[in-house]
Design an enzyme around this catalytic site. Structure first.
Site, PDB file in Angstrom:
ATOM      1  N   ASP A   1       0.787  -1.247   0.250  1.00  0.00           N
ATOM      2  CA  ASP A   1      -0.553  -0.283   0.251  1.00  0.00           C
ATOM      3  C   ASP A   1       0.695   1.127  -0.126  1.00  0.00           C
ATOM      4  OD1 ASP A   1      -1.814  -1.262   0.691  1.00  0.00           O
ATOM      5  OD2 ASP A   1      -2.062  -1.564   2.797  1.00  0.00           O
TER       6      ASP A   1
ATOM      7  N   GLU B   1     -11.141  -0.470  -3.627  1.00  0.00           N
ATOM      8  CA  GLU B   1     -10.263  -0.263  -2.240  1.00  0.00           C
ATOM      9  C   GLU B   1      -9.766   0.591  -2.849  1.00  0.00           C
ATOM     10  OE1 GLU B   1      -8.801  -2.842  -0.131  1.00  0.00           O
ATOM     11  OE2 GLU B   1      -7.707  -3.496  -1.706  1.00  0.00           O
TER      12      GLU B   1
HETATM   13  O1  FUB Z   1      -2.393  -3.835   3.263  1.00  0.00           O
HETATM   14  C1  FUB Z   1      -3.808  -3.962   3.844  1.00  0.00           C
HETATM   15  C2  FUB Z   1      -5.051  -3.648   2.931  1.00  0.00           C
HETATM   16  O2  FUB Z   1      -4.710  -4.830   1.977  1.00  0.00           O
HETATM   17  C3  FUB Z   1      -5.093  -2.421   2.223  1.00  0.00           C
HETATM   18  O3  FUB Z   1      -5.849  -1.777   3.403  1.00  0.00           O
HETATM   19  C4  FUB Z   1      -5.859  -2.950   1.201  1.00  0.00           C
HETATM   20  O4  FUB Z   1      -5.765  -1.446   0.604  1.00  0.00           O
HETATM   21  C5  FUB Z   1      -5.212  -4.020   0.845  1.00  0.00           C
HETATM   22  O5  FUB Z   1      -4.612  -3.559   0.727  1.00  0.00           O
END
Ligand code: FUB
Length: 465
Positions: free
Chosen positions: A189, A355
């Site tokens: 991320d 997301e």
């Molecule tokens: O790294 C944790 C979670 O996994 C993130 O918040 C999402 O975007 C996904 O990459």
């Protein structure tokens, strides 16, 4: 990143190809991260290596096979169980850990036991410039060789034990090639940005089961190739009263002469929901402090999960907060950057949104970007839309970053984009399954060039090793 697209020349990428470079000394309490080899103090010329998935101490010379030299090279990364200790990762993505006191090479199963057994804390070695590796799970035990096998044994105050548990950290036997992530270690991320004349990367710390890491580190660079580790900048444990774990997907923005870090986190209460918070610092390298003492966006106040924040500031100075998993939301932030009008929250509907919202502006066009599918799925990927304002309306433009199986690149997503100041040169930072052997909780950060077509659409971002 392709060699041709790097800001620095290709020669700057070349790391030691033999052991003729001066050895990198280990200080009393630290190990240098990155590719290294560990030479036994009591048997010069013999190096820590793995063979048949067991830890050994073997002679390695420039005449040794490529396999032996590779097996005698580890990547030193931040400890899977603690950022102040270290883990040793092999080329196949597995970690050296101890089990039944024998040191073995195994895949990270994400359990606390594995992470602790694969984490070693540094102590002074028996001679200047050497280091001794203390088991995180058994602080009275140290990694040592015995009959050229590697074990963890209780510390003994003898010359023999001290020597057999001491190693000199040297340049790697296995030459580093252009392959590999931007940063050694497991991170995901990535939020990339340019602040005060440097590029900064703020990632999730990965390698934790259920993405449960409690802290964020910051990295900076002038060339997008060589990164300085600034250490932990926010730790949910001591720094955030309402969050203990799940330190996910930070995003940092400069405003009002300060630096604001937006993040998500959960509490160790059995309630697995995540809230979204904001922390503030006078420096991009922290320390950041929780600005509100409570979440900025509480779980359940809007559809979807309150995770994956991102802030875009328009040319008129107005900042917008984007966030969400399952549903994307946007709201103008108040001038204080830590509050907004709840009635002004809007939901963005773009096809495939999962997301990781990200917004940029180029030539008057706004680009809303996001990730599709699940981060544990090799088909995790990035798509985008364009619009006339930070609030849309948005026209979907399709997928721009996805897996490249012929190179073993999977799960390319949760990206961010940075513009090299004063130019029309753009780079996308994103994570992928660690290569090789990674998965949705063992991810690494890469950076590749992002270019625009003449009509303003984004050309496919080509992921490279
Ligand atoms: O790294 C944790 C979670 O996994 C993130 O918040 C999402 O975007 C996904 O990459």
């Amino acid at each position: 990143m392709n060699r041709g697209t790097r800001l620095l020349t290709a020669s700057s990428l070349v790391v030691a190809s033999t052991l003729v470079l001066p050895a990198t000394p280990a200080s009393a309490a630290t190990l240098p991260v990155g590719a290294r080899s560990l030479e036994a103090v009591s048997h010069p010329g013999r190096f820590l290596r793995h063979a048949d998935f067991l830890g050994r101490l073997d002679a390695v010379t420039s005449a040794s096979s490529a396999q032996v030299r590779s097996d005698a090279t580890v990547t030193v990364v931040n400890g899977l169980a603690s950022p102040s200790c270290y883990s040793l990762q092999a080329a196949n993505g597995m970690f050296l850990r101890h089990r039944d006191l024998r040191v073995r090479l195994e895949a990270n199963d994400g359990t606390p036991t594995f992470r602790g057994d694969a984490t070693f804390c540094p102590a002074d070695g028996s001679v200047t410039g050497s280091v001794s590796l203390v088991s995180f799970n058994y602080p009275d035990r140290r990694l040592r060789h015995k009959n050229f096998e590697l074990w963890v044994e209780s510390y003994q105050d003898t010359d023999r034990f001290r020597a057999d548990s001491s190693f000199k950290v040297t340049a790697p036997w296995q030459p580093k090639t252009a392959k590999g992530p931007v940063m050694p270690g497991l991170f995901a991320d990535p939020h990339i940005t340019h602040l005060d004349g440097r590029f900064y990367l703020y990632p999730t710390t990965d390698g934790y089961a259920s993405w449960s890491s409690p802290y964020y580190k910051a990295f900076s660079s002038t060339d997008l190739v060589n990164w300085t580790d600034h250490g932990v900048v926010l730790d949910h444990g001591p720094d955030v009263s309402w969050a203990d774990n799940s330190a996910w997907a930070p995003a940092v923005v400069a405003k009002n002469g300060r630096y604001y870090l937006y993040f998500s986190g959960g509490a160790a209460t059995g309630d697995t929901r995540k809230h979204l918070g904001v922390a503030v610092s006078d420096s991009p390298t922290g320390p950041f402090r929780d600005a509100l003492g409570q979440p900025l966006v509480r779980a359940g106040t809007h559809p979807g999960q309150a995770i994956d924040p991102m802030v875009f500031t328009d040319d008129n100075g107005q900042s917008y907060l984007y966030w969400g998993n399952g549903a994307a939301h946007v709201v103008p932030l108040n001038a204080d950057m830590v509050s907004f009008d709840p009635a002004a929250v809007r939901t963005i509907t773009t096809p495939g949104f999962r997301e990781a919202s990200f917004v940029l502006k180029r030539n008057g066009t706004y680009y809303f970007m996001w990730s599709e599918n699940d981060t544990r799925d090799e088909n995790y990927r990035v798509a985008y839309a364009t619009g006339p304002s930070p609030l849309g309306p948005w026209t979907a433009r399709g997928v721009v970053l996805q897996k490249r199986l012929e190179l073993g690149i999977k799960g390319t997503g949760h990206h961010s984009v940075v513009q090299v100041p004063g130019t029309d040169t753009w780079y996308a930072a994103y994570h992928r399954f660690a290569v090789p052997g990674g998965n949705g909780t063992n991810r690494e950060v890469a950076v590749d060039r992002m270019t625009f077509n003449a009509d303003g659409t984004i050309a496919p971002i080509v992921p490279t090793l």
